[in-house]
Design a protein around this motif. Structure first.
Motif, PDB file in Angstrom:
ATOM      1  N   GLY A  19       0.795  -1.232   0.000  1.00  0.00           N
ATOM      2  CA  GLY A  19       0.000   0.000   0.000  1.00  0.00           C
ATOM      3  C   GLY A  19       0.824   1.276   0.000  1.00  0.00           C
ATOM      4  O   GLY A  19       0.670   2.136  -0.877  1.00  0.00           O
ATOM      5  N   TYR A  20       1.705   1.429   0.991  1.00  0.00           N
ATOM      6  CA  TYR A  20       2.498   2.652   1.073  1.00  0.00           C
ATOM      7  C   TYR A  20       3.503   2.799  -0.071  1.00  0.00           C
ATOM      8  O   TYR A  20       3.589   3.878  -0.676  1.00  0.00           O
ATOM      9  CB  TYR A  20       3.187   2.764   2.427  1.00  0.00           C
ATOM     10  CG  TYR A  20       2.220   3.051   3.568  1.00  0.00           C
ATOM     11  CD1 TYR A  20       1.042   3.760   3.360  1.00  0.00           C
ATOM     12  CD2 TYR A  20       2.481   2.613   4.847  1.00  0.00           C
ATOM     13  CE1 TYR A  20       0.164   4.014   4.385  1.00  0.00           C
ATOM     14  CE2 TYR A  20       1.598   2.876   5.893  1.00  0.00           C
ATOM     15  CZ  TYR A  20       0.449   3.572   5.658  1.00  0.00           C
ATOM     16  OH  TYR A  20      -0.419   3.832   6.683  1.00  0.00           O
ATOM     17  N   THR A  22       3.299   1.566  -3.118  1.00  0.00           N
ATOM     18  CA  THR A  22       2.530   1.841  -4.330  1.00  0.00           C
ATOM     19  C   THR A  22       2.022   3.275  -4.325  1.00  0.00           C
ATOM     20  O   THR A  22       2.067   3.963  -5.349  1.00  0.00           O
ATOM     21  CB  THR A  22       1.357   0.854  -4.447  1.00  0.00           C
ATOM     22  OG1 THR A  22       1.890  -0.472  -4.463  1.00  0.00           O
ATOM     23  CG2 THR A  22       0.541   1.102  -5.699  1.00  0.00           C
ATOM     24  N   GLY A  23       1.548   3.727  -3.184  1.00  0.00           N
ATOM     25  CA  GLY A  23       1.063   5.104  -3.076  1.00  0.00           C
ATOM     26  C   GLY A  23       2.154   6.130  -3.313  1.00  0.00           C
ATOM     27  O   GLY A  23       1.947   7.134  -3.995  1.00  0.00           O
ATOM     28  N   LYS A  27       2.247   8.795  -6.255  1.00  0.00           N
ATOM     29  CA  LYS A  27       2.346  10.230  -5.940  1.00  0.00           C
ATOM     30  C   LYS A  27       3.578  10.844  -6.607  1.00  0.00           C
ATOM     31  O   LYS A  27       3.618  12.044  -6.852  1.00  0.00           O
ATOM     32  CB  LYS A  27       2.413  10.405  -4.421  1.00  0.00           C
ATOM     33  CG  LYS A  27       2.471  11.815  -3.944  1.00  0.00           C
ATOM     34  CD  LYS A  27       1.152  12.513  -4.074  1.00  0.00           C
ATOM     35  CE  LYS A  27       1.251  13.885  -3.417  1.00  0.00           C
ATOM     36  NZ  LYS A  27       0.494  14.895  -4.096  1.00  0.00           N
ATOM     37  N   TRP A  54      -4.005   4.892   1.251  1.00  0.00           N
ATOM     38  CA  TRP A  54      -3.032   3.845   0.962  1.00  0.00           C
ATOM     39  C   TRP A  54      -3.168   2.683   1.934  1.00  0.00           C
ATOM     40  O   TRP A  54      -2.986   1.531   1.559  1.00  0.00           O
ATOM     41  CB  TRP A  54      -1.621   4.398   0.985  1.00  0.00           C
ATOM     42  CG  TRP A  54      -1.371   5.435  -0.080  1.00  0.00           C
ATOM     43  CD1 TRP A  54      -2.071   5.622  -1.228  1.00  0.00           C
ATOM     44  CD2 TRP A  54      -0.358   6.428  -0.074  1.00  0.00           C
ATOM     45  NE1 TRP A  54      -1.543   6.675  -1.940  1.00  0.00           N
ATOM     46  CE2 TRP A  54      -0.493   7.186  -1.256  1.00  0.00           C
ATOM     47  CE3 TRP A  54       0.660   6.755   0.813  1.00  0.00           C
ATOM     48  CZ2 TRP A  54       0.354   8.241  -1.570  1.00  0.00           C
ATOM     49  CZ3 TRP A  54       1.499   7.805   0.498  1.00  0.00           C
ATOM     50  CH2 TRP A  54       1.354   8.543  -0.686  1.00  0.00           C
TER      51      TRP A  54
END
Length: 84
Positions: A19-20, A22-23, A27, A54
Motif C-alpha cells: 500500500g504505502y 505503491t502510493g 504520488k 493507501w
C-alpha cells in the motif's frame, strides 16, 4: 496455515510492503508534464488523507493475498497423499 496471524500478515504485506510503496510511487509520477519527482504534499491534511487511502488499499490487497494463501494451503493439503 502458518503461525503468522492474519492481521500481522495483512498489515505487514498489504499495507507496509504494498500500500504505502505503491502510493508513494503513484504520488511521484506526474502525468502532465510527464516525469518523476519526489512526492510533494502541500499540507498535513493531505498527508493524512493519502496515508488513510493507501492503508485501506493495502488492507484490501493484504486480505486478498491472505485469502489466496489460505486457498492454496487448503488445496495443497487436500492433494497431499495420505500416509498409512
Amino acid at each position: 496455515m502458518e503461525k503468522e496471524s492474519r492481521w500481522r500478515f495483512i498489515l505487514f504485506r498489504g499495507v507496509f510492503l504494498w500500500g504505502y510503496p505503491t502510493g508513494l510511487i503513484a504520488k511521484s509520477v506526474e502525468l502532465f508534464p510527464p516525469g518523476v519527482h519526489l512526492p510533494r504534499f502541500t499540507s498535513l491534511a493531505e498527508v493524512a488523507i493519502f496515508l488513510i487511502v493507501w492503508a485501506v488499499g493495502g488492507i484490501a490487497f493484504g486480505t486478498w493475498m491472505w485469502n489466496q494463501k489460505k486457498k492454496s494451503c487448503e488445496l495443497h493439503h487436500e492433494e497431499a497423499p495420505e500416509a498409512s
